[in-house]
Write an enzyme that holds these catalytic residues in place. Structure first.
Site, PDB file in Angstrom:
ATOM      1  N   ASP A 176      -9.989   2.897  -3.379  1.00 31.91           N
ATOM      2  CA  ASP A 176     -10.683   1.693  -2.927  1.00 31.91           C
ATOM      3  C   ASP A 176     -12.104   1.603  -3.472  1.00 31.91           C
ATOM      4  O   ASP A 176     -12.807   2.622  -3.591  1.00 31.91           O
ATOM      5  CB  ASP A 176     -10.778   1.677  -1.395  1.00 31.91           C
ATOM      6  CG  ASP A 176      -9.437   1.507  -0.723  1.00 31.91           C
ATOM      7  OD1 ASP A 176      -8.421   1.417  -1.439  1.00 31.91           O
ATOM      8  OD2 ASP A 176      -9.405   1.473   0.518  1.00 31.91           O
ATOM      9  N   ASP A 217       0.821  -1.209   0.000  1.00 32.42           N
ATOM     10  CA  ASP A 217       0.000   0.000   0.000  1.00 32.42           C
ATOM     11  C   ASP A 217       0.856   1.262   0.000  1.00 32.42           C
ATOM     12  O   ASP A 217       2.081   1.202  -0.070  1.00 32.42           O
ATOM     13  CB  ASP A 217      -0.944  -0.042   1.210  1.00 32.42           C
ATOM     14  CG  ASP A 217      -2.323   0.516   0.899  1.00 32.42           C
ATOM     15  OD1 ASP A 217      -2.445   1.341  -0.024  1.00 32.42           O
ATOM     16  OD2 ASP A 217      -3.284   0.129   1.594  1.00 32.42           O
ATOM     17  N   GLU A 223      -0.986   1.795  -5.268  1.00 35.30           N
ATOM     18  CA  GLU A 223      -0.769   3.232  -5.054  1.00 35.30           C
ATOM     19  C   GLU A 223      -1.962   4.055  -5.543  1.00 35.30           C
ATOM     20  O   GLU A 223      -1.847   5.265  -5.738  1.00 35.30           O
ATOM     21  CB  GLU A 223       0.557   3.690  -5.663  1.00 35.30           C
ATOM     22  CG  GLU A 223       0.712   3.547  -7.146  1.00 35.30           C
ATOM     23  CD  GLU A 223       0.158   4.709  -7.955  1.00 35.30           C
ATOM     24  OE1 GLU A 223       0.804   5.747  -8.088  1.00 35.30           O
ATOM     25  OE2 GLU A 223      -0.950   4.558  -8.488  1.00 35.30           O
ATOM     26  N   TRP A 224      -3.101   3.401  -5.763  1.00 35.62           N
ATOM     27  CA  TRP A 224      -4.412   4.018  -6.016  1.00 35.62           C
ATOM     28  C   TRP A 224      -4.499   4.762  -7.353  1.00 35.62           C
ATOM     29  O   TRP A 224      -5.352   5.633  -7.530  1.00 35.62           O
ATOM     30  CB  TRP A 224      -4.811   4.974  -4.888  1.00 35.62           C
ATOM     31  CG  TRP A 224      -4.374   4.576  -3.531  1.00 35.62           C
ATOM     32  CD1 TRP A 224      -4.485   3.357  -2.934  1.00 35.62           C
ATOM     33  CD2 TRP A 224      -3.711   5.409  -2.570  1.00 35.62           C
ATOM     34  NE1 TRP A 224      -3.954   3.374  -1.679  1.00 35.62           N
ATOM     35  CE2 TRP A 224      -3.467   4.630  -1.415  1.00 35.62           C
ATOM     36  CE3 TRP A 224      -3.307   6.748  -2.573  1.00 35.62           C
ATOM     37  CZ2 TRP A 224      -2.841   5.121  -0.282  1.00 35.62           C
ATOM     38  CZ3 TRP A 224      -2.688   7.255  -1.430  1.00 35.62           C
ATOM     39  CH2 TRP A 224      -2.459   6.435  -0.308  1.00 35.62           C
ATOM     40  N   GLY A 225      -3.619   4.431  -8.299  1.00 33.02           N
ATOM     41  CA  GLY A 225      -3.691   5.068  -9.608  1.00 33.02           C
ATOM     42  C   GLY A 225      -3.224   6.501  -9.645  1.00 33.02           C
ATOM     43  O   GLY A 225      -3.466   7.211 -10.630  1.00 33.02           O
ATOM     44  N   ILE A 226      -2.525   6.946  -8.620  1.00 25.81           N
ATOM     45  CA  ILE A 226      -2.148   8.354  -8.520  1.00 25.81           C
ATOM     46  C   ILE A 226      -1.216   8.785  -9.646  1.00 25.81           C
ATOM     47  O   ILE A 226      -1.405   9.833 -10.256  1.00 25.81           O
ATOM     48  CB  ILE A 226      -1.487   8.625  -7.144  1.00 25.81           C
ATOM     49  CG1 ILE A 226      -2.557   8.675  -6.067  1.00 25.81           C
ATOM     50  CG2 ILE A 226      -0.680   9.912  -7.158  1.00 25.81           C
ATOM     51  CD1 ILE A 226      -2.001   8.877  -4.683  1.00 25.81           C
TER      52      ILE A 226
END
Length: 666
Positions: A222, A155, A200-203
């Site tokens: 998420d 994460d 990494e949440w698509g940043i």
């Protein structure tokens, strides 16, 4: 603590010398998308040994392991706030037997052991603190290897030193890439191959760099336990689909199937789209614990072998978004499978059940010898041009098509009836209303000159065409009406094998030819971006628009009071729903087209950006995507076309997508 500049310096030198880290496909894992179970969606950051063992055993007892669900991953909440003698350790209250023992239990079931950790100083949390792996990558990788883990979900919380290590940072000062590269190198130093799941949440648009570091990458924030999360996630998945390949898979996040937050049709849609987009299929529900057993209907969905087969197909190609009808509330996704098969999904976004039709040309086909309707559990033979089925509210028509013929080709054996010398071809599709379609007639060779007579159901005109000797094909213009119900009659003294229909290509109108009004603004993009125009119109809304006069033709025989033409819109959108993803963030923007003051047609477009919103060229707003839409109101001569964002009161973002140009198929 400070960043490990020594390792960073070595890593960058390695890159400069051409000794870059090997692509993670070389670890031999994830040849197909990973499948398994994860504790987070149901148990949040409160897993324990009993829960993990019970659900792991349920994978076996329910036969899910035999279908491919083998990774059992313990998500956040397993560790404690501080390291013990410098090392991570487990929460002894929740895992009294210890993590190695839990891993051994999982392995004894012939399953695979997955662990969660974080690239920051602490891992993501709700109301508990847990130690992270920043600055301890090599040490932790060695520890994980000693525990014989098979997968690491990694994460991205508490990781940005320059901004004070915030829990969640959607605008970090630097790309998260190097922190993940640190763990990649650490894992590679161990002898045990570990599935590395980058979260990494698509940043930083990880599709551009994550395949070289890990086996999967999260495309966005998420998933939340709500139907609207499916729409948001699919809009963000669109620019990632082309990166899916064996060993590297875009991760749409864990499944909510079985958590009793979606209806059964919604769960079918959720599972189907995750599968055909080649996302990892990770069960996020409680399969079996002291209080809960998964319901039978959800289990049936998770165990559907056809859908799993689409996900695990050896070709490894993702489906793509093909068409979207915003106001009609449905859309089509499709992609290739092995052995020449095609998968297609028609999503019903409406709140009511209804009949929906898939026009096969929208997915590149004209005919299918067999179509399997997965959720309706039926097989249809000899499908010509279109197929219709009843789709539940928020449900999906999921189809597997075999023995197919490419769009535009109408073989006589499937499409024609013959009476005397007349061939009548039915179910002829046209994407636009025009008398400029081209028909190519394929016939038997003729030893002498002969002729054909051709007439369409839209046109009173009979076209006579000569076929020279020793020729077996001839072409002509043809008038056709938008839709799949055109008929073509051919009178011929020689056998006709097939006809081919080609749509008119029309003309392209770049945004630089439009006249902007109000605060709408023409912007120039860097070379190679905002294709094919090199510019875009921004800040379009209900008041600030752009217009152009377009010359068009309408067949005199048009049978509609409003002539529809197919229009392809080139747009850019990188309005990523990071912080808004918990609420109404959708990763989409509207764009509308109105012709001659007719009611504007609205298209809600997904993300197009294939670069980081933070660090990429144009911050991802220079990457063009294209979607087609039918627009009515056309007339012979001059037509006034207006592009903007004339949407309803429910619009979250008042600005539309940026406009690059459009093609009118006239």
């Amino acid at each position: 603590m400070h960043l490990n500049w020594t390792f960073l310096h070595i890593f960058l030198l390695d890159l400069a010398r051409g000794a870059a880290l090997k692509p993670r496909i070389d670890n031999g894992l994830a040849k197909t998308p990973p499948m398994g179970w994860n504790s987070y969606n149901h148990y949040a950051c409160s897993p324990n040994e009993t829960i993990v063992k019970s659900n792991a055993k349920a994978l076996v007892d329910l036969g899910l392991d035999k279908l491919g669900y083998r990774y059992v991953t313990i998500d956040c909440g397993w560790t404690i706030p501080d390291r013990v003698n410098g090392s991570l350790t487990w929460n002894e209250t929740n895992f009294p037997s210890g993590f190695p023992a839990v891993g051994e239990y999982i392995h004894d079931l012939d399953l695979l052991f997955g662990v969660y950790e974080d690239a920051g100083i602490k891992s993501c949390q709700t109301d508990i603190e847990q130690a992270g792996s920043l600055y301890h990558e090599a040490q932790d990788a060695a520890l994980f290897a000693s525990w014989k883990i098979d997968a690491l979900k990694y994460d991205n919380c508490f990781s940005d030193e320059a901004t004070g290590y915030p829990n969640v940072n959607y605008a970090p000062s630097t790309s998260p890439k190097l922190r993940f590269a640190n763990m990649t190198k650490a894992l590679a130093a161990e002898e045990r191959a570990v599935l590395f799941q980058i979260c990494e949440w698509g940043i930083d648009f990880p599709a551009l760099w994550a395949p070289a570091l890990g086996n999967t990458w999260r495309i966005g924030n998420d998933i939340i336990p709500a139907w609207r999360a499916i729409w948001r996630t699919l809009n963000q998945a669109v620019p990632h689909t082309s990166f899916a390949a064996p060993g590297q898979w875009p991760d749409l996040d864990m499944l909510e199937v079985g958590n009793d937050v979606l209806t059964i049709p919604e769960e079918q849609t959720h599972f189907s789209l995750w599968a055909i987009l080649k996302s990892p299929l990770v069960i996020g529900a409680a399969l079996k614990d002291e209080w809960t057993s998964i319901n039978k209907d959800s289990l049936t969905i998770l165990a559907n072998q056809d859908v799993i087969g689409f996900n695990q197909d050896s070709l490894g190609k993702s489906a793509d978004l093909k068409r979207r009808w915003t106001e009609e509330q449905y859309e089509v996704w499709s992609g290739p499978l092995s052995n020449g098969r095609i998968v297609a999904a028609v999503i019903n976004w409406a709140d009511n059940a209804r009949e929906l039709t898939l026009n096969l040309p929208d997915i590149g086909l004209q005919y299918a010898g067999q179509v399997k309707d997965i959720w309706a559990d039926k097989v249809v033979k000899d499908v010509k041009t279109s197929i219709t089925s009843t789709v539940e509210s928020h449900g999906v028509m999921l189809l597997e098509l075999q023995d197919t013929v490419a769009a535009g080709l109408y073989r006589s054996q499937e499409f024609a009836s013959v009476k005397g010398n007349t061939y009548t071809f039915e179910s002829i599709y046209a994407n636009t209303t025009s008398d400029k379609h081209e028909i190519i007639v394929q016939s038997e060779n003729t030893s002498k000159k002969t002729s054909l007579k051709i007439k369409s159901s839209m046109d009173d005109k009979i076209r006579s065409i000569s076929i020279p000797a020793s020729r077996n094909s001839v072409s002509s213009k043809l008038a056709l009406q938008t839709g799949a119900n055109n008929t073509v009659h051919i009178e011929s003294s020689i056998p006709i094998k097939a006809i081919q229909i080609k749509s008119p290509q029309g003309e392209y109108y770049p945004c630089t030819n439009f006249d902007p009004s109000g605060s709408s603004k023409l912007e120039t993009c860097d070379s190679g971006f905002c294709k094919p125009t090199g510019s875009k119109l921004s800040y379009l809304d209900s008041s600030n628009k752009a217009s152009i006069a377009i010359q068009a033709t309408v067949p005199n025989t048009s049978q509609s009071s409003s002539t529809f033409k197919y229009v392809e819109i080139d747009f850019t959108n990188n309005d990523i729903a990071f912080s808004t993803s918990w609420d109404l963030g959708s990763n989409s923007r509207n764009i509308t087209i109105a012709v001659n003051d007719e009611h504007p047609v609205r298209l809600e477009v997904p993300l197009s950006g294939k670069h980081s919103e933070l660090f990429g060229p144009g911050k991802g707003w220079w990457d063009t995507s294209t979607l087609g839409v039918l627009v009515g109101g056309w007339k012979n001569g001059t037509n006034v076309v207006v592009v903007g964002n004339e949407s309803g009161d429910d619009v979250v973002q008042s600005y539309g997508a940026d406009f690059v140009g459009l093609r009118v198929f006239d």
